[in-house]
Design an enzyme around this catalytic site. Structure first.
Site, PDB file in Angstrom:
ATOM      1  N   PRO A  15       7.817 -44.042  38.116  1.00  0.00           N
ATOM      2  CA  PRO A  15       9.488 -43.533  38.917  1.00  0.00           C
ATOM      3  C   PRO A  15       8.629 -42.790  40.451  1.00  0.00           C
ATOM      4  CG  PRO A  15       8.868 -43.131  36.767  1.00  0.00           C
ATOM      5  CD  PRO A  15       7.790 -43.953  36.944  1.00  0.00           C
ATOM      6  N   ASN A  16       9.344 -42.680  41.379  1.00  0.00           N
ATOM      7  CA  ASN A  16       9.456 -41.979  42.222  1.00  0.00           C
ATOM      8  C   ASN A  16       8.449 -42.108  43.604  1.00  0.00           C
ATOM      9  OD1 ASN A  16      11.561 -39.679  41.821  1.00  0.00           O
ATOM     10  ND2 ASN A  16      10.316 -38.903  39.939  1.00  0.00           N
ATOM     11  N   ARG A  23       8.292 -38.133  50.213  1.00  0.00           N
ATOM     12  CA  ARG A  23       8.452 -37.396  48.828  1.00  0.00           C
ATOM     13  C   ARG A  23       6.542 -36.224  48.636  1.00  0.00           C
ATOM     14  NH1 ARG A  23       5.627 -39.008  43.020  1.00  0.00           N
ATOM     15  NH2 ARG A  23       6.814 -37.279  41.986  1.00  0.00           N
ATOM     16  N   TYR A  28       0.694 -36.070  48.071  1.00  0.00           N
ATOM     17  CA  TYR A  28       0.720 -37.851  47.848  1.00  0.00           C
ATOM     18  C   TYR A  28       0.720 -38.091  49.815  1.00  0.00           C
ATOM     19  CZ  TYR A  28       2.738 -36.803  44.216  1.00  0.00           C
ATOM     20  OH  TYR A  28       3.416 -35.925  41.955  1.00  0.00           O
ATOM     21  N   ASN A  80      -0.492 -47.518  38.268  1.00  0.00           N
ATOM     22  CA  ASN A  80       0.397 -46.051  38.602  1.00  0.00           C
ATOM     23  C   ASN A  80       1.561 -46.031  38.099  1.00  0.00           C
ATOM     24  OD1 ASN A  80       1.045 -42.861  38.943  1.00  0.00           O
ATOM     25  ND2 ASN A  80       0.067 -43.610  41.427  1.00  0.00           N
ATOM     26  N   ALA A  83       5.239 -39.714  36.563  1.00  0.00           N
ATOM     27  CA  ALA A  83       5.704 -39.262  35.685  1.00  0.00           C
ATOM     28  C   ALA A  83       5.822 -39.207  34.120  1.00  0.00           C
ATOM     29  CB  ALA A  83       6.115 -38.503  36.097  1.00  0.00           C
ATOM     30  N   GLU A 104      -5.980 -47.837  35.544  1.00  0.00           N
ATOM     31  CA  GLU A 104      -4.822 -46.185  35.575  1.00  0.00           C
ATOM     32  C   GLU A 104      -5.618 -45.884  37.230  1.00  0.00           C
ATOM     33  OE1 GLU A 104      -4.776 -43.273  33.440  1.00  0.00           O
ATOM     34  OE2 GLU A 104      -3.932 -42.160  34.570  1.00  0.00           O
ATOM     35  N   HIS A 106      -4.607 -42.370  40.180  1.00  0.00           N
ATOM     36  CA  HIS A 106      -3.363 -41.564  40.741  1.00  0.00           C
ATOM     37  C   HIS A 106      -3.734 -41.550  42.232  1.00  0.00           C
ATOM     38  CE1 HIS A 106      -1.777 -40.900  36.846  1.00  0.00           C
ATOM     39  NE2 HIS A 106      -2.768 -41.388  35.904  1.00  0.00           N
ATOM     40  N   LEU A 107      -2.773 -41.297  43.025  1.00  0.00           N
ATOM     41  CA  LEU A 107      -2.718 -40.299  44.190  1.00  0.00           C
ATOM     42  C   LEU A 107      -3.754 -39.202  44.551  1.00  0.00           C
ATOM     43  CD1 LEU A 107       0.364 -42.378  45.485  1.00  0.00           C
ATOM     44  CD2 LEU A 107      -2.245 -42.456  46.518  1.00  0.00           C
ATOM     45  N   ARG A 113      -3.426 -30.192  38.978  1.00  0.00           N
ATOM     46  CA  ARG A 113      -2.499 -29.543  39.355  1.00  0.00           C
ATOM     47  C   ARG A 113      -1.528 -28.791  37.274  1.00  0.00           C
ATOM     48  NH1 ARG A 113       0.932 -34.711  41.556  1.00  0.00           N
ATOM     49  NH2 ARG A 113       2.475 -33.156  41.822  1.00  0.00           N
TER      50      ARG A 113
END
Ligand code: DQA
Length: 154
Positions: A15-16, A23, A28, A80, A83, A104, A106-107, A113
């Site tokens: 998502p997104n 975004r 990102y 990826n 969320a 897996e 993630h940027l 975070r």
């Protein structure tokens, strides 16, 4: 020689991620998803690997895509889940169907975070995780999955 003629890798974006470039660019970056996918397809072609890309904002659609990949004997997956990384037991369960390696990515560095991003539901069922290298992470993930896939074919 290794036979790589039929090898196929699926890239899954959650998502997104279709909003990349617009975004939270401070986190990102400014590269769009289309640019990422184009680069990965080129990288795959250079290694004689077919690369299919898929993005969805829906958990069930991602589960169905993974099931379909399983039925089609996919050779590897780079994912990826965005969320859904932090919540989705159903994506984890779908990945458990596969014998093929999964990486897996993630940027952002999810461990730097908010604490709710520190937990990945899928980390325990994947070959490796790359987190925090931006778009380069996708390139390295694809390079890694290609090596793992070719190794199992040798
Ligand atoms: C992300 C990290 C997730 O926590 C977040 O929800 C995303 C993107 C990343 O690539 O850094 O949407 O997976």
């Amino acid at each position: 020689m290794t036979d790589t003629s039929q090898l196929k890798v699926l890239i899954v974006h959650g998502p997104n991620l279709n909003m990349l470039g617009k975004r939270e660019t401070e986190i990102y970056g400014s590269t769009t998803l289309a640019e990422i996918d184009e680069g990965l397809k080129r990288q795959g072609a250079d290694a004689e690997i077919m690369v299919e890309t898929f993005q969805s904002n829906y958990e069930g659609a991602i589960v169905e895509k993974i099931q379909q990949a399983f039925m089609e004997d996919i050779n590897g997956i780079v994912i990826n889940p965005a969320a859904l990384t932090h919540t989705s037991i159903s994506i984890r369960d779908a990945l458990l169907l596969l014998k093929a390696p999964v990486i897996e990515i993630h940027l952002s560095n999810i461990y730097k975070r908010e604490s709710f991003r520190h937990k990945s539901m899928i980390a325990g069922v994947v070959a490796a995780q790359i987190s925090g290298l931006g778009v380069m992470g996708y390139t390295l993930a694809l390079e890694g999955i290609i090596k793992l896939v070719k190794k199992t074919r040798t």
